[in-house]
Motif scaffolding. Structure first.
Motif, PDB file in Angstrom:
ATOM      1  N   SER A 257       0.823  -1.205   0.000  1.00 50.21           N
ATOM      2  CA  SER A 257       0.000   0.000   0.000  1.00 50.21           C
ATOM      3  C   SER A 257       0.862   1.262   0.000  1.00 50.21           C
ATOM      4  O   SER A 257       0.538   2.241  -0.683  1.00 50.21           O
ATOM      5  CB  SER A 257      -0.966   0.009   1.188  1.00 50.21           C
ATOM      6  N   VAL A 258       1.966   1.242   0.744  1.00 46.49           N
ATOM      7  CA  VAL A 258       2.868   2.396   0.750  1.00 46.49           C
ATOM      8  C   VAL A 258       3.520   2.569  -0.626  1.00 46.49           C
ATOM      9  O   VAL A 258       3.602   3.685  -1.162  1.00 46.49           O
ATOM     10  CB  VAL A 258       3.952   2.235   1.835  1.00 46.49           C
ATOM     11  N   ALA A 259       3.968   1.465  -1.208  1.00 38.73           N
ATOM     12  CA  ALA A 259       4.596   1.522  -2.530  1.00 38.73           C
ATOM     13  C   ALA A 259       3.603   2.026  -3.571  1.00 38.73           C
ATOM     14  O   ALA A 259       3.933   2.888  -4.401  1.00 38.73           O
ATOM     15  CB  ALA A 259       5.124   0.146  -2.915  1.00 38.73           C
ATOM     16  N   ALA A 260       2.384   1.507  -3.531  1.00 38.52           N
ATOM     17  CA  ALA A 260       1.364   1.931  -4.486  1.00 38.52           C
ATOM     18  C   ALA A 260       1.030   3.407  -4.326  1.00 38.52           C
ATOM     19  O   ALA A 260       0.772   4.111  -5.311  1.00 38.52           O
ATOM     20  CB  ALA A 260       0.101   1.084  -4.312  1.00 38.52           C
ATOM     21  N   ALA A 261       1.046   3.901  -3.079  1.00 34.07           N
ATOM     22  CA  ALA A 261       0.759   5.315  -2.830  1.00 34.07           C
ATOM     23  C   ALA A 261       1.821   6.202  -3.473  1.00 34.07           C
ATOM     24  O   ALA A 261       1.510   7.213  -4.115  1.00 34.07           O
ATOM     25  CB  ALA A 261       0.673   5.576  -1.329  1.00 34.07           C
ATOM     26  N   TRP A 262       3.094   5.846  -3.300  1.00 33.10           N
ATOM     27  CA  TRP A 262       4.174   6.629  -3.914  1.00 33.10           C
ATOM     28  C   TRP A 262       4.024   6.665  -5.434  1.00 33.10           C
ATOM     29  O   TRP A 262       4.132   7.720  -6.074  1.00 33.10           O
ATOM     30  CB  TRP A 262       5.527   6.031  -3.542  1.00 33.10           C
ATOM     31  N   LEU A 263       3.776   5.513  -6.020  1.00 30.88           N
ATOM     32  CA  LEU A 263       3.663   5.438  -7.472  1.00 30.88           C
ATOM     33  C   LEU A 263       2.412   6.157  -7.969  1.00 30.88           C
ATOM     34  O   LEU A 263       2.432   6.792  -9.030  1.00 30.88           O
ATOM     35  CB  LEU A 263       3.656   3.978  -7.922  1.00 30.88           C
ATOM     36  N   ALA A 264       1.343   6.083  -7.200  1.00 32.13           N
ATOM     37  CA  ALA A 264       0.109   6.766  -7.581  1.00 32.13           C
ATOM     38  C   ALA A 264       0.296   8.275  -7.636  1.00 32.13           C
ATOM     39  O   ALA A 264      -0.364   8.970  -8.420  1.00 32.13           O
ATOM     40  CB  ALA A 264      -1.013   6.409  -6.606  1.00 32.13           C
ATOM     41  N   PHE A 265       1.210   8.775  -6.815  1.00 28.12           N
ATOM     42  CA  PHE A 265       1.474  10.215  -6.813  1.00 28.12           C
ATOM     43  C   PHE A 265       2.599  10.601  -7.773  1.00 28.12           C
ATOM     44  O   PHE A 265       3.078  11.721  -7.752  1.00 28.12           O
ATOM     45  CB  PHE A 265       1.792  10.688  -5.396  1.00 28.12           C
TER      46      PHE A 265
ATOM     47  N   SER B  72      -0.726  10.491  12.600  1.00 28.74           N
ATOM     48  CA  SER B  72       0.252   9.417  12.675  1.00 28.74           C
ATOM     49  C   SER B  72      -0.461   8.076  12.714  1.00 28.74           C
ATOM     50  O   SER B  72      -1.498   7.928  13.374  1.00 28.74           O
ATOM     51  CB  SER B  72       1.122   9.576  13.935  1.00 28.74           C
ATOM     52  N   LYS B  73       0.107   7.094  12.020  1.00 33.73           N
ATOM     53  CA  LYS B  73      -0.458   5.744  12.102  1.00 33.73           C
ATOM     54  C   LYS B  73      -0.343   5.204  13.521  1.00 33.73           C
ATOM     55  O   LYS B  73      -1.169   4.405  13.965  1.00 33.73           O
ATOM     56  CB  LYS B  73       0.244   4.814  11.107  1.00 33.73           C
ATOM     57  N   SER B  74       0.696   5.643  14.239  1.00 37.23           N
ATOM     58  CA  SER B  74       0.873   5.185  15.612  1.00 37.23           C
ATOM     59  C   SER B  74      -0.286   5.610  16.501  1.00 37.23           C
ATOM     60  O   SER B  74      -0.641   4.929  17.462  1.00 37.23           O
ATOM     61  CB  SER B  74       2.187   5.720  16.195  1.00 37.23           C
ATOM     62  N   TYR B  75      -0.876   6.771  16.192  1.00 36.71           N
ATOM     63  CA  TYR B  75      -1.992   7.280  16.978  1.00 36.71           C
ATOM     64  C   TYR B  75      -3.345   6.817  16.423  1.00 36.71           C
ATOM     65  O   TYR B  75      -4.388   7.130  17.007  1.00 36.71           O
ATOM     66  CB  TYR B  75      -1.973   8.810  17.000  1.00 36.71           C
ATOM     67  N   HIS B  76      -3.322   6.142  15.281  1.00 34.70           N
ATOM     68  CA  HIS B  76      -4.558   5.691  14.640  1.00 34.70           C
ATOM     69  C   HIS B  76      -5.513   6.862  14.394  1.00 34.70           C
ATOM     70  O   HIS B  76      -6.732   6.734  14.546  1.00 34.70           O
ATOM     71  CB  HIS B  76      -5.253   4.621  15.492  1.00 34.70           C
ATOM     72  N   ASN B  77      -4.944   8.001  14.012  1.00 36.39           N
ATOM     73  CA  ASN B  77      -5.763   9.201  13.797  1.00 36.39           C
ATOM     74  C   ASN B  77      -5.580   9.773  12.396  1.00 36.39           C
ATOM     75  O   ASN B  77      -5.696  10.980  12.180  1.00 36.39           O
ATOM     76  CB  ASN B  77      -5.419  10.262  14.851  1.00 36.39           C
ATOM     77  N   TYR B  78      -5.283   8.894  11.456  1.00 33.59           N
ATOM     78  CA  TYR B  78      -5.029   9.348  10.088  1.00 33.59           C
ATOM     79  C   TYR B  78      -6.247   9.103   9.199  1.00 33.59           C
ATOM     80  O   TYR B  78      -7.157   8.347   9.545  1.00 33.59           O
ATOM     81  CB  TYR B  78      -3.815   8.622   9.502  1.00 33.59           C
ATOM     82  N   ILE B  79      -6.238   9.767   8.047  1.00 37.35           N
ATOM     83  CA  ILE B  79      -7.265   9.552   7.035  1.00 37.35           C
ATOM     84  C   ILE B  79      -6.599   8.893   5.836  1.00 37.35           C
ATOM     85  O   ILE B  79      -5.663   9.448   5.255  1.00 37.35           O
ATOM     86  CB  ILE B  79      -7.935  10.879   6.626  1.00 37.35           C
ATOM     87  N   ASN B  80      -7.070   7.719   5.485  1.00 35.18           N
ATOM     88  CA  ASN B  80      -6.523   6.981   4.351  1.00 35.18           C
ATOM     89  C   ASN B  80      -7.292   7.379   3.097  1.00 35.18           C
ATOM     90  O   ASN B  80      -8.411   6.923   2.875  1.00 35.18           O
ATOM     91  CB  ASN B  80      -6.635   5.480   4.605  1.00 35.18           C
ATOM     92  N   ILE B  81      -6.704   8.225   2.284  1.00 37.18           N
ATOM     93  CA  ILE B  81      -7.413   8.763   1.122  1.00 37.18           C
ATOM     94  C   ILE B  81      -7.681   7.705   0.052  1.00 37.18           C
ATOM     95  O   ILE B  81      -8.433   7.960  -0.894  1.00 37.18           O
ATOM     96  CB  ILE B  81      -6.630   9.929   0.486  1.00 37.18           C
ATOM     97  N   PHE B  82      -7.073   6.528   0.203  1.00 35.76           N
ATOM     98  CA  PHE B  82      -7.253   5.483  -0.802  1.00 35.76           C
ATOM     99  C   PHE B  82      -8.376   4.495  -0.464  1.00 35.76           C
ATOM    100  O   PHE B  82      -8.646   3.569  -1.219  1.00 35.76           O
ATOM    101  CB  PHE B  82      -5.946   4.716  -1.002  1.00 35.76           C
TER     102      PHE B  82
ATOM    103  N   TYR C 206      -8.072  13.994  -4.959  1.00 33.22           N
ATOM    104  CA  TYR C 206      -7.240  12.803  -5.156  1.00 33.22           C
ATOM    105  C   TYR C 206      -7.883  11.755  -6.059  1.00 33.22           C
ATOM    106  O   TYR C 206      -7.519  10.578  -5.993  1.00 33.22           O
ATOM    107  CB  TYR C 206      -6.911  12.190  -3.790  1.00 33.22           C
ATOM    108  N   ALA C 207      -8.793  12.165  -6.919  1.00 36.65           N
ATOM    109  CA  ALA C 207      -9.485  11.211  -7.795  1.00 36.65           C
ATOM    110  C   ALA C 207      -8.493  10.451  -8.677  1.00 36.65           C
ATOM    111  O   ALA C 207      -8.561   9.215  -8.796  1.00 36.65           O
ATOM    112  CB  ALA C 207     -10.511  11.943  -8.665  1.00 36.65           C
ATOM    113  N   GLU C 208      -7.566  11.153  -9.290  1.00 35.29           N
ATOM    114  CA  GLU C 208      -6.596  10.514 -10.182  1.00 35.29           C
ATOM    115  C   GLU C 208      -5.689   9.561  -9.411  1.00 35.29           C
ATOM    116  O   GLU C 208      -5.432   8.433  -9.848  1.00 35.29           O
ATOM    117  CB  GLU C 208      -5.752  11.589 -10.878  1.00 35.29           C
ATOM    118  N   GLN C 209      -5.225  10.001  -8.248  1.00 39.84           N
ATOM    119  CA  GLN C 209      -4.323   9.166  -7.445  1.00 39.84           C
ATOM    120  C   GLN C 209      -5.048   7.936  -6.887  1.00 39.84           C
ATOM    121  O   GLN C 209      -4.468   6.851  -6.802  1.00 39.84           O
ATOM    122  CB  GLN C 209      -3.731   9.985  -6.300  1.00 39.84           C
ATOM    123  N   ARG C 210      -6.302   8.092  -6.531  1.00 40.57           N
ATOM    124  CA  ARG C 210      -7.078   6.956  -6.014  1.00 40.57           C
ATOM    125  C   ARG C 210      -7.231   5.879  -7.087  1.00 40.57           C
ATOM    126  O   ARG C 210      -7.106   4.685  -6.815  1.00 40.57           O
ATOM    127  CB  ARG C 210      -8.454   7.437  -5.525  1.00 40.57           C
TER     128      ARG C 210
END
Length: 265
Positions: free
Chosen positions: A4-12, A136-146, A219-223
């Motif tokens: 998912s991290v790799a795909a996010a970088w490439l998507a952007f 932060s993912k550590s705080y579980h307070n993030y928004i996953n745009i994907f 983020y329509a294109e990146q999604r």
């Protein structure tokens, strides 16, 4: 998570021809270097690391991996002879620790490791999380745009707000929803949202819906690109393998110098 991290970088739009894009676990040299660097890292340095101190109140949950994590980060940097390392404000300490560890090694064995300089951009801000703390993912307070739209809406609607009623005027500068919206909206959109907050008759549900809409629009294109990569993990693996091969070539040279200095070649 790696995919998912790799795909996010490439998507952007990360250009893998201009950048070495790899999976850390595909470069075992970093773990060997980490062990050598551990032997030059004093206990008090690690005990003062933010990554440890933030969790040290619940010591039972702290393991050696967390405690020595800054040394792994140092290995990730030093293995590739990095001269400049772009870092955010919250990572400044880790880079300073890397510099100290490299300096300690070089003090005993000569100029074996490149001591990196930090590249800081004071304009870079900390993105607020759904609870007002640093996102932060550590705080579980993030928004996953994907996420798919229904799951994304659930995350947005979970943003913490106060309990002011719909009709009451609200302070946008203390609102977590507005803090995120202003990162994405145009000047006119942000000004319009601010005016609605101050005027009253505008609820947090309305603000969250507006935030959801702008997230999907921005983020329509990146999604779409992200979903394309996640549906073709073989292509992702191929990109990562190419990068790992390049990374290992550089890392092998650095590790060779370290082994030679330590008499282990």
């Amino acid at each position: 998570n790696t995919y998912s991290v790799a795909a996010a970088w490439l998507a952007f739009g990360l250009d893998t021809k201009k950048n070495t894009f790899y999976r850390q676990s595909d470069v075992p040299e970093v773990c060997e270097l980490m062990w050598y660097l551990n032997c030059f890292t004093p206990f008090p340095m690690l005990a003062n690391a933010h990554s440890f101190k933030d969790k040290s109140e619940t010591a039972a949950s702290v393991n050696a991996g967390l405690f020595t994590y800054p040394v792994l980060m140092a290995g990730d940097i030093l293995l590739y002879d990095a001269d400049q390392v772009p870092v955010g404000k919250d990572q400044r300490q880790h880079l300073e620790m890397t510099r100290d560890i490299a300096g300690s090694f070089n003090h005993q064995y000569g100029d074996v490791l490149v001591v990196p300089e930090g590249s800081y951009d004071e304009r870079v801000m900390i993105v607020p999380g759904t609870d007002g703390r640093k996102m932060s993912k550590s705080y579980h307070n993030y928004i996953n745009i994907f996420l798919e739209e229904k799951a994304l809406k659930k995350q947005v609607m979970s943003i913490v707000t106060d309990s002011l009623p719909l009709e009451a005027p609200k302070d946008p500068d203390t609102c977590n929803v507005f803090a995120l919206y202003k990162l994405l909206g145009s000047t006119d959109q942000v000004a319009d949202m601010r005016a609605k907050y101050v005027a009253g008759g505008f609820g947090y549900g309305h603000a969250k819906t507006a935030l959801l809409e702008i997230l999907i629009e921005t983020y329509a294109e990146q999604r779409a690109a992200y979903n394309g990569w996640m549906n073709d993990l073989g292509a992702l693996d191929a990109e990562l393998a190419i990068g790992a091969e390049k990374a290992r070539l550089v890392g092998a040279e650095t590790l060779g110098r370290v082994r030679g200095a330590l008499g282990l070649d």
